[in-house]
Enzyme design. Structure first.
Site, short mmCIF file in Angstrom:
data_model
loop_
_atom_site.label_atom_id
_atom_site.label_comp_id
_atom_site.label_asym_id
_atom_site.label_seq_id
_atom_site.Cartn_x
_atom_site.Cartn_y
_atom_site.Cartn_z
N MET A 126 0.84 -1.20 0.00
CA MET A 126 0.00 0.00 0.00
C MET A 126 0.88 1.25 0.00
O MET A 126 0.44 2.33 0.41
CB MET A 126 -0.93 -0.01 1.22
CG MET A 126 -1.89 -1.21 1.17
SD MET A 126 -3.43 -0.94 2.04
CE MET A 126 -2.85 -0.71 3.69
N GLY A 127 2.13 1.10 -0.45
CA GLY A 127 3.02 2.26 -0.53
C GLY A 127 3.57 2.66 0.82
O GLY A 127 3.56 1.88 1.77
N ALA A 128 4.06 3.93 0.89
CA ALA A 128 4.79 4.41 2.09
C ALA A 128 5.88 3.39 2.42
O ALA A 128 5.97 2.89 3.54
CB ALA A 128 3.83 4.66 3.26
N HIS B 137 9.51 -3.38 3.32
CA HIS B 137 9.10 -3.64 1.93
C HIS B 137 10.32 -3.95 1.06
O HIS B 137 10.28 -4.81 0.19
CB HIS B 137 8.40 -2.40 1.34
CG HIS B 137 7.10 -2.06 2.00
ND1 HIS B 137 6.94 -0.94 2.78
CD2 HIS B 137 5.90 -2.69 1.99
CE1 HIS B 137 5.69 -0.88 3.21
NE2 HIS B 137 5.04 -1.93 2.75
N GLY C 251 5.01 -9.73 4.23
CA GLY C 251 5.78 -9.61 5.46
C GLY C 251 5.07 -10.29 6.63
O GLY C 251 3.84 -10.21 6.75
O1 PAF Z 1 -0.19 -5.71 3.83
C1 PAF Z 1 -0.57 -4.79 3.07
O2 PAF Z 1 0.13 -3.81 2.83
C2 PAF Z 1 -1.94 -4.90 2.42
O3 PAF Z 1 -2.85 -5.49 3.27
C3 PAF Z 1 -1.89 -5.61 1.05
C4 PAF Z 1 -1.49 -7.07 1.20
C5 PAF Z 1 -0.94 -4.90 0.12
C6 PAF Z 1 -3.29 -5.59 0.42
O4 PAF Z 1 -3.73 -4.28 0.22
#
Ligand code: PAF
Length: 282
Positions: A30-32, A37, A147
């Site tokens: 979801m970015g940020a 990540h 993660g």
């Molecule tokens: O873990 C996340 O960042 C979100 O839940 C995901 C898996 C990208 C789904 O929007």
């Protein structure tokens, strides 16, 4: 790196990769983006011919409109990190592109989705299943990387994969921590300096729960004592701390009752108004 905003273009690159027998690694985000990540992306880079990272703040998984509105959005910095990691495609669609019509699918996610986050955030896991199943259908990945900070989410996604019959490998990746133990999270940027100084206590108290287990306390006793210790720490308030079977997500009463993956203690804790999650394996 190509930034793709349109589903049709994503379909073209996926088809061409599959035609030339290339493996595809997907990292849904979801970015940020942060170092947590980055560890997923780096692993995907090593293990696949093509790496696709999706950056999409999925509205259907937010049960709190304020949380959705204030979720950090840092697209430029995210793209810089992804370029530096040699990602092939960043998929950054609009909400309208992903959901031209409302997604009304309801997944039968079963007991793994009913406890902890599922109980505290009604609809959250169904929203996760909606977006992740869409991303899998669009990108047809060989492997997808998640993660372990969101430990229960991985169990829910595995259940969705089973329900939908997707053929891919779900790759769980270890939590990445700050030097003081705080689990990396996009939400950490919301912590005030005071809250940021207190937040590492969460990890410290989870580590202390290992000592309680070593003193022959039962899972329920360890869970109760740990939750009490969290709440006794100024600036922390536990929403829950539960010790569950690492596969079924169901609470265990005896350590020996857990299946092949053992037990995991899952915590959700408010720190300065920010909802943080973390976990520890036993
Ligand atoms: O873990 C996340 O960042 C979100 O839940 C995901 C898996 C990208 C789904 O929007």
């Amino acid at each position: 790196m190509e930034i793709i905003r349109i589903v049709k273009r994503l379909g073209e690159v996926v088809d061409s990769a599959l035609q030339s027998q290339q493996t595809i690694g997907l990292v849904p985000t979801m970015g940020a983006l942060h170092a947590g990540h980055r560890s997923l992306v780096e692993r995907a880079r090593v293990e696949n011919d093509i790496v696709i990272v999706s950056v999409f703040v999925n509205p259907t998984q937010f049960n709190n409109p304020d949380d959705l509105r204030t979720y950090p959005r840092t697209e430029e910095a995210d793209c810089r990190m992804l370029e530096a990691c040699n990602v092939d495609y960043a998929f950054i669609p609009s909400v309208e592109e992903v959901y031209p019509e409302a997604d009304t699918r309801v997944f039968d996610l079963g007991p793994v989705a009913e406890v902890m986050e599922g109980a505290m955030r009604p609809g959250h896991f169904n929203g996760v299943a909606q977006i992740v199943s869409k991303l899998f259908a669009l990108t047809k990945p060989t492997r997808a990387y998640f993660g372990e900070k969101d430990f229960q989410q991985i169990a829910v996604i595995k259940r969705m994969v089973e329900l939908e019959g997707f053929k891919l490998e779900i790759v769980p990746c270890p939590i990445v921590r700050e030097a003081d133990g705080l689990a990396m999270s996009s939400r950490n940027v919301r912590l005030t300096p005071e809250a940021r100084a207190i937040a590492p206590q969460i990890r410290a108290l989870l580590l202390a729960s290992l000592d309680l287990k070593a003193k022959e306390m039962s899972p329920i006793e360890v869970a109760t004592a740990t939750e009490t210790a969290i709440n006794a720490t100024e600036g922390l308030e536990a929403e829950y701390f539960q010790i569950v079977d690492a596969l079924t997500m169901q609470a265990v009463t005896r350590w020996g009752d857990a299946g092949s993956e053992g037990c995991v203690g899952c915590a959700t804790v408010y720190c300065g108004g920010v909802r943080l999650i973390d976990n520890i394996r036993y």
